[in-house]
Design an enzyme around this catalytic site. Structure first.
Site, PDB file in Angstrom:
ATOM      1  N   ASP A  50      11.468  -9.476 -28.882  1.00  0.00           N
ATOM      2  CA  ASP A  50      10.706 -10.572 -28.275  1.00  0.00           C
ATOM      3  C   ASP A  50      11.695 -11.633 -27.810  1.00  0.00           C
ATOM      4  O   ASP A  50      12.823 -11.704 -28.322  1.00  0.00           O
ATOM      5  CB  ASP A  50       9.732 -11.162 -29.291  1.00  0.00           C
ATOM      6  CG  ASP A  50       8.532 -11.816 -28.634  1.00  0.00           C
ATOM      7  OD1 ASP A  50       7.436 -11.223 -28.661  1.00  0.00           O
ATOM      8  OD2 ASP A  50       8.697 -12.915 -28.063  1.00  0.00           O
ATOM      9  N   ARG A 103       1.519 -27.655 -24.189  1.00  0.00           N
ATOM     10  CA  ARG A 103       2.714 -27.241 -24.926  1.00  0.00           C
ATOM     11  C   ARG A 103       3.870 -28.212 -24.732  1.00  0.00           C
ATOM     12  O   ARG A 103       4.631 -28.478 -25.649  1.00  0.00           O
ATOM     13  CB  ARG A 103       3.112 -25.824 -24.531  1.00  0.00           C
ATOM     14  CG  ARG A 103       2.438 -24.814 -25.398  1.00  0.00           C
ATOM     15  CD  ARG A 103       1.596 -23.806 -24.652  1.00  0.00           C
ATOM     16  NE  ARG A 103       0.663 -23.149 -25.552  1.00  0.00           N
ATOM     17  CZ  ARG A 103      -0.631 -23.389 -25.550  1.00  0.00           C
ATOM     18  NH1 ARG A 103      -1.151 -24.287 -24.731  1.00  0.00           N
ATOM     19  NH2 ARG A 103      -1.432 -22.743 -26.367  1.00  0.00           N
TER      20      ARG A 103
END
Lengths: 284, 204
Positions: free
Chosen positions: A146, A38
């Site tokens: 979230d 990532r």
């Protein structure tokens, strides 16, 4: 795709510390490959020449890079009606207990946190419409939250592929979605407007408190990413966000009993869930 | 189809409490003390407040918030506040203190050797759980040293349970010597056998 260049031990440690301070998530050596993938995606996206250039860019908080990296780290793959035994428990047991002291028209508040791209809060809405006879008796408010702003944008749009819908019957899909093409379906506008989405970090009390108190919270498969301290803080925030007697549902591999003594264990035929005890008047 | 007809209004921030935190922690309601405890780590005098309030607090959820605040502060001093509660007669309080120490593993580790040498076997037993959070090699070394000199079989059993997860071939003779010292303790014999088997299979 070729393997990304490896980070040095020191680079990995500094990045893991940075992510921990910002999110409460713990990335140990066992997650190194996942982390490197990532980070190198973000190094590529920002045209940084090296990890050290990227890390300086990250720490200077240029162009929301911290948020972009957090978005890259959160696991967002899910699908409708995942762990639907908990949804069955919601309508069979939890809501039956919650409405025992409510009157018609009273609010019932349900929180899905983290909600990822919306599959869980929309699943709750569809499940209630399909399976709960009292669905029109109460004002049911569903909030999805979230830490990842990209998934929240996607959740609000409500477009899903085949894989996300794999557990829904064709009849349910026909009732609550309209097909955009052969591969994509969008939640109907009415249903989309039934779910409100907010950005929340579960370990930040100043972000969780404004969400108010809920009858039921779905908090599945996120506490496992936290260390002990962050888990305790998240558990106390979730306790604050529950009405007395309200319920919290965790992922099937998680146990609140190992995290915090604040909640009571409730065993139902479909699921084990946790409850904020009713408040007692007691002497100190 | 919409499920919501009257969305709940956004929650307004609470009005600031004009009282000093020390007053709230001393005489506020359960909910007020809970809120004060949860924010104590962010105040400069937090450690002092928590030290005094924890000594008199009887409501478990407020105590829990106080222990979490100590874990958030995470200094050798905040660990020192939690440590005496490992000796409490109240099992729930002991567990709360232990969990708080486990939530600040780096600073708790600074107290570990002292705890493992404590004259109270119950404290030594709980200290094994703090050792669990150490890096694997360190945990094996510390627990191995404890097992070699430990006279209480319950403490040995607690250490062996953790060594089963962290140990390597170097732990096997330590386990064998421990079993030999307690030949009449069937549980310890079983624990050694299980741990040795687990370490042996993981090393193959």
């Amino acid at each position: 795709m070729t393997d990304p260049p490896q980070m040095t031990e020191d680079e990995f440690r500094r990045l893991a510390e940075f992510l921990y301070r910002r999110t409460g998530m713990v990335f140990t050596e066992s997650k190194r490959y996942y982390v490197e993938r990532r980070v190198w995606e973000r190094i590529d996206a920002t045209s940084s020449l090296s990890f050290s250039v990227y890390f300086a860019h990250l720490r200077s908080e240029v162009r929301d890079e911290v948020e972009q990296l957090i978005n890259a780290f959160t696991v967002n793959e899910t699908y409708f009606y995942r762990e639907d035994h908990q949804l069955a428990c919601l309508t069979t047991d939890l809501l039956r207990e919650r409405v025992a002291t409510k009157r018609p028209g009273d609010p019932i508040r349900i929180w899905s946190a983290p909600c990822s791209t919306g599959e869980e809060p929309y699943s709750i809405a569809i499940w209630l419409l399909e399976n709960w006879k009292d669905v029109d008796t109460y004002d049911i408010e569903i909030v999805g939250s979230d830490i990842d702003t990209c998934v929240l944008e996607a959740a609000a749009v409500g477009i899903f592929g085949k894989r996300a819908l794999m557990r829904l019957s064709p009849e349910v899909i026909a009732r609550y979605f309209h097909a955009l093409d052969d591969e994509r379906w969008q939640i109907l506008d009415d249903l989309r407007q039934s779910v409100r989405f907010t950005r929340v970090n579960l370990i930040e009390t100043k972000e969780t408190r404004p969400q108010g108190r809920f009858d039921v919270i779905f908090c599945r498969n996120v506490l496992i990413y936290f260390d002990d301290e962050s888990r305790r803080i998240a558990a106390e925030n979730l306790y604050d966000n529950l009405l007395p007697g309200g319920f919290i549902c965790l992922g099937h591999t998680e146990s609140m009993s190992r995290i915090s003594p604040l909640f009571e264990v409730c065993r139902y035929s479909e699921a084990i869930v946790y409850r904020r005890p009713e408040e007692l008047r007691r002497a100190r | 189809m919409p499920l919501v007809r009257n969305p709940t209004p956004t929650v307004e921030p609470r009005a600031p409490d004009e009282r000093k935190p020390v007053q709230v922690l001393a005489s506020g309601s359960d909910e007020e003390r809970w809120i004060a405890a949860r924010s104590a780590a962010e105040t400069p005098e937090g450690l002092s407040l928590l030290t005094h309030a924890l000594a008199v607090e009887r409501v478990p959820r407020v105590r829990e918030a106080m222990f979490t605040a100590l874990a958030k502060i995470a200094t050798p001093e905040s660990a020192s506040v939690a440590l005496p509660y490992l000796r409490s007669e109240d099992a729930a309080l002991r567990t709360q203190a232990l969990d708080a120490l486990r939530a600040m593993p780096a600073v708790a580790a600074e107290h570990l050797s002292q705890l493992l040498d404590d004259s109270d076997p119950d404290v030594r037993l709980l200290a094994c759980e703090i050792a669990r959070a150490l890096p694997t090699g360190d945990a094996s070394r510390v627990l191995g040293e404890l097992i070699e000199k430990e006279t209480n079989s319950n403490v040995c059993s607690a250490a062996i349970e953790i060594l089963a997860e962290t140990g390597d071939v170097a732990s096997l003779p330590i386990l064998a010597r421990c079993a030999a010292r307690f030949p009449n303790d069937p549980f310890l014999t079983f624990a050694v056998k299980t741990a040795s088997g687990r370490i042996g299979s993981s090393e193959r």
